[in-house]
Write an enzyme that holds these catalytic residues in place. Structure first.
Site, PDB file in Angstrom:
ATOM      1  CB  ILE A 196      26.962 -20.131  45.209  1.00  0.00           C
ATOM      2  CG1 ILE A 196      27.010 -19.637  43.750  1.00  0.00           C
ATOM      3  CG2 ILE A 196      27.944 -19.365  46.071  1.00  0.00           C
ATOM      4  CD1 ILE A 196      26.665 -18.178  43.599  1.00  0.00           C
TER       5      ILE A 196
ATOM      6  CB  SER B 257      27.036 -23.662  37.101  1.00  0.00           C
ATOM      7  OG  SER B 257      26.595 -24.363  38.253  1.00  0.00           O
ATOM      8  CE  LYS B 258      28.693 -27.481  41.104  1.00  0.00           C
ATOM      9  NZ  LYS B 258      30.058 -27.137  41.557  1.00  0.00           N
TER      10      LYS B 258
ATOM     11  CE1 TYR C 179      25.790 -26.378  42.942  1.00  0.00           C
ATOM     12  CE2 TYR C 179      24.477 -28.368  42.692  1.00  0.00           C
ATOM     13  CZ  TYR C 179      25.599 -27.724  43.182  1.00  0.00           C
ATOM     14  OH  TYR C 179      26.532 -28.432  43.906  1.00  0.00           O
TER      15      TYR C 179
ATOM     16  CB  SER D 291      26.446 -31.455  42.165  1.00  0.00           C
ATOM     17  OG  SER D 291      25.119 -31.828  42.444  1.00  0.00           O
TER      18      SER D 291
END
Length: 267
Positions: free
Chosen positions: A89, A153-154, A150, A137
């Protein structure tokens, strides 16, 4: 890698890149074990595949769900050759404004989901000398404004998978980290805002983005070639270069780029 009769586990397989990967692998003869929260959507995906495949309801933020996903794969097919950690997400809010529960949700899904699935699949991947794939990403290579959870987390996923790669050098486990770039998928529609509610509409023009099927085609090819990293677009490739040679310029470029989005939280 010849995918005929290989067993491929794909999380987040009910839509977007995950669904496209399920179709791509199955078209090459693989048995796909598809995991996602929406079992109804997942069943429709699996029923459309040309090989014997399996749908398993799985919320990757729950350890027991991930353990069950791997167990069901082994019970059905006896082994695992490829694990694709695709479920994820996104978010869109400044760190100043975001509720910390949003960051927890991002980490639970994007990072811990990869941890849980990889932990339980690893013994089987080691035995088959197979592949572990993380769908990441450009946010995992450089921090993106408005995407603190985001990017975090990546980055964490990268650290996890790179370490697993090194630890398993002599066991011949292949690890691939993928940065698809901006892809036409559902991830931005379900992106979380500052208070944890869903964004509901993409701030970008979907028609100009890479399709999920094209992204899946490139990912499958990279798995077959056992590549380490797959950067699919100019932004990703330029990010790696500029981060090394001109990180300050990269900061400014991303700030200006993200500030041009409709309703951007950046001023």
């Amino acid at each position: 890698m010849n995918f005929e009769n290989k067993v491929v586990v794909v999380t987040g397989a009910s839509s977007g890149i995950g669904e496209a990967l399920a179709h791509r692998f199955a078209a090459l003869g693989a048995h796909v074990v598809a995991g996602a929260r929406s079992i109804d959507k997942l069943q429709k995906v699996v029923e459309s595949l040309p090989t014997l495949s399996l749908a398993v309801a799985c919320d990757v933020s729950r350890e027991e769900d991930c353990k069950k996903l791997i167990q069901r794969a082994v019970e059905a097919f006896g082994h695992i050759d490829v694990l694709v950690n695709n479920a994820g997400i996104s978010m869109r809010a400044l760190f100043d404004d975001v509720d910390l529960s949003v960051l927890h949700r991002l980490m639970d899904t994007n990072f811990w989901g990869a941890v849980y699935c990889t932990k339980y699949a690893l013994p089987y991947i080691q035995k088959s000398q197979g592949s572990i794939v993380g769908i990441s990403s450009v946010a995992g290579f450089h921090g993106l404004p408005g995407r603190t959870g985001y990017s975090s987390s990546k980055y964490a996923m990268h650290g996890l998978l790179e370490t697993i790669r090194v630890e398993n050098l002599k066991k011949h486990v292949h690890v691939l980290i993928v940065a698809p770039g901006f892809t036409a998928s559902n991830v931005r529609f379900s992106a979380l805002t500052a208070d944890g509610s869903q964004q509901g509409a993409s701030p970008r023009e979907e028609g100009k983005m890479m399709t999920a099927d094209e992204a899946a085609r490139r990912i499958v090819r990279a798995v077959a070639k056992r590549k380490r990293t797959l950067l699919m677009d100019f932004d990703g490739k330029a990010t790696r270069i500029l981060k090394f040679f001109a990180p300050g310029l990269l900061d400014k470029l991303y700030y200006n780029h993200m500030a041009k989005e409709p309703d951007s939280p950046l001023k």
